[in-house]
Design a protein around this motif. Sequence first.
Motif, PDB file in Angstrom:
ATOM      1  N   THR A  67       0.808  -1.221   0.000  1.00  0.00           N
ATOM      2  CA  THR A  67       0.000   0.000   0.000  1.00  0.00           C
ATOM      3  C   THR A  67       0.841   1.272   0.000  1.00  0.00           C
ATOM      4  O   THR A  67       0.308   2.351  -0.282  1.00  0.00           O
ATOM      5  CB  THR A  67      -0.970   0.014   1.188  1.00  0.00           C
ATOM      6  OG1 THR A  67      -0.250  -0.145   2.421  1.00  0.00           O
ATOM      7  CG2 THR A  67      -1.995  -1.101   1.042  1.00  0.00           C
ATOM      8  N   TYR A 104       0.502   3.520  -3.110  1.00  0.00           N
ATOM      9  CA  TYR A 104      -0.488   4.576  -3.303  1.00  0.00           C
ATOM     10  C   TYR A 104       0.156   5.959  -3.231  1.00  0.00           C
ATOM     11  O   TYR A 104      -0.288   6.897  -3.898  1.00  0.00           O
ATOM     12  CB  TYR A 104      -1.587   4.476  -2.252  1.00  0.00           C
ATOM     13  CG  TYR A 104      -2.598   3.392  -2.518  1.00  0.00           C
ATOM     14  CD1 TYR A 104      -3.345   3.366  -3.692  1.00  0.00           C
ATOM     15  CD2 TYR A 104      -2.825   2.392  -1.576  1.00  0.00           C
ATOM     16  CE1 TYR A 104      -4.286   2.373  -3.923  1.00  0.00           C
ATOM     17  CE2 TYR A 104      -3.763   1.392  -1.798  1.00  0.00           C
ATOM     18  CZ  TYR A 104      -4.491   1.386  -2.973  1.00  0.00           C
ATOM     19  OH  TYR A 104      -5.423   0.397  -3.205  1.00  0.00           O
ATOM     20  N   PRO A 138       1.259   6.320  -7.609  1.00  0.00           N
ATOM     21  CA  PRO A 138      -0.201   6.236  -7.732  1.00  0.00           C
ATOM     22  C   PRO A 138      -0.688   6.060  -9.165  1.00  0.00           C
ATOM     23  O   PRO A 138      -1.747   5.468  -9.397  1.00  0.00           O
ATOM     24  CB  PRO A 138      -0.682   7.566  -7.131  1.00  0.00           C
ATOM     25  CG  PRO A 138       0.492   8.496  -7.249  1.00  0.00           C
ATOM     26  CD  PRO A 138       1.698   7.616  -7.064  1.00  0.00           C
ATOM     27  N   THR A 181      -3.506   3.385 -10.346  1.00  0.00           N
ATOM     28  CA  THR A 181      -4.697   3.877 -11.041  1.00  0.00           C
ATOM     29  C   THR A 181      -4.918   3.122 -12.352  1.00  0.00           C
ATOM     30  O   THR A 181      -6.054   2.768 -12.705  1.00  0.00           O
ATOM     31  CB  THR A 181      -4.571   5.382 -11.318  1.00  0.00           C
ATOM     32  OG1 THR A 181      -4.523   6.084 -10.079  1.00  0.00           O
ATOM     33  CG2 THR A 181      -5.753   5.894 -12.133  1.00  0.00           C
ATOM     34  N   HIS A 217      -8.765   3.984  -1.124  1.00  0.00           N
ATOM     35  CA  HIS A 217      -8.465   4.247  -2.534  1.00  0.00           C
ATOM     36  C   HIS A 217      -9.345   3.445  -3.497  1.00  0.00           C
ATOM     37  O   HIS A 217      -9.606   3.911  -4.613  1.00  0.00           O
ATOM     38  CB  HIS A 217      -6.991   3.939  -2.824  1.00  0.00           C
ATOM     39  CG  HIS A 217      -6.049   4.939  -2.233  1.00  0.00           C
ATOM     40  ND1 HIS A 217      -5.551   4.822  -0.961  1.00  0.00           N
ATOM     41  CD2 HIS A 217      -5.528   6.084  -2.744  1.00  0.00           C
ATOM     42  CE1 HIS A 217      -4.743   5.843  -0.706  1.00  0.00           C
ATOM     43  NE2 HIS A 217      -4.714   6.623  -1.765  1.00  0.00           N
ATOM     44  N   GLU A 218      -9.783   2.264  -3.077  1.00  0.00           N
ATOM     45  CA  GLU A 218     -10.544   1.400  -3.988  1.00  0.00           C
ATOM     46  C   GLU A 218     -12.037   1.443  -3.718  1.00  0.00           C
ATOM     47  O   GLU A 218     -12.823   0.886  -4.486  1.00  0.00           O
ATOM     48  CB  GLU A 218     -10.049  -0.051  -3.882  1.00  0.00           C
ATOM     49  CG  GLU A 218      -8.543  -0.224  -4.091  1.00  0.00           C
ATOM     50  CD  GLU A 218      -8.051   0.315  -5.419  1.00  0.00           C
ATOM     51  OE1 GLU A 218      -8.831   0.274  -6.405  1.00  0.00           O
ATOM     52  OE2 GLU A 218      -6.900   0.795  -5.478  1.00  0.00           O
TER      53      GLU A 218
END
Length: 300
Positions: free
Chosen positions: A91, A94, A98, A102, A144-145
């Motif tokens: 993680t 991120y 990023p 993405t 984020h998801e």
Amino acid sequence: MLPSHNRFPYSAITDRPDFSWPGGKRLAVYVALCIEHFPYGSGLGLPYSPGLSHPNSYNWAWREYGNRVGGWRLIDLFDAHRLPLTVLLNTECYEHCPELVTALRRRGDEIVAHGRTNGEHQNGMSLEEERRLIAEATEAIRLHEGKPPAGWMSPGAHPSANTEDLLAEAGYRYTLDWPIDDQPVWMRTTGGPLLSVPYPHEVNDVPMVVLHDGTAPAFADMAIDNFDEMLRQSKDQPLAYGITIHSFIVGQPFRIKQFRRVLEHLDAHRDEIWFATAGQIADHFAGLMPPPATTAPASP
């Protein structure tokens, strides 16, 4: 009696109930892509130049190549073959890269929690330290998801004796930490049942390429031979076949050229197999084979 983990009993694959994957398929196939980030100046992680003191720019840069170049090339490759990926994500990526995460999200790939960074391992942590690591990685993915991850793979493939209990406590449905079988296996934890999804300890570019000096053609041959044999065996038992690659290993151009042969070979058998993610395999199996009574909570 030898010491035991007490997570699951022995079970011969020839003595289990029969079932099929979606569409009546007998072989499920998934590819796990590891996207990782490492702290500069740390000795942990795969060593390209072992024995050198840290900071070691050569070693850090070898792994960073996957985030800057290799991961993008592999996305192009899997786009061309219209195949999904199971992304084992540190993680910390991120914050670090990023754009790469993405791009994987836009493909609709599954994000599996792979800890915060492969620069730390859970084994040796206190119970609270490990609980905090799992919570932080889980929350980062949820943020984020838009949803928490269903699956977990420990950094460095190095879980502690408490990991499965903590994963069930945190709401995880499956783990990839136990390369024990070619079918999913229900595990006991203090938080209830947790599914172990088959994970490749051989058809994996870390042991084959880095640890055993395997060549790019040899790794591709291994993946193809393993597929052919498992397709043959799946006529008798439904099986799940995983292939693990890292963006900085198979993401090297000369290895991508050879790995393309693997995807072309899988493509040629598209009508016979179920291309899936690890999470889809877990969900389908759990829907058909609920946990038996013997997966009641394990003793603390």
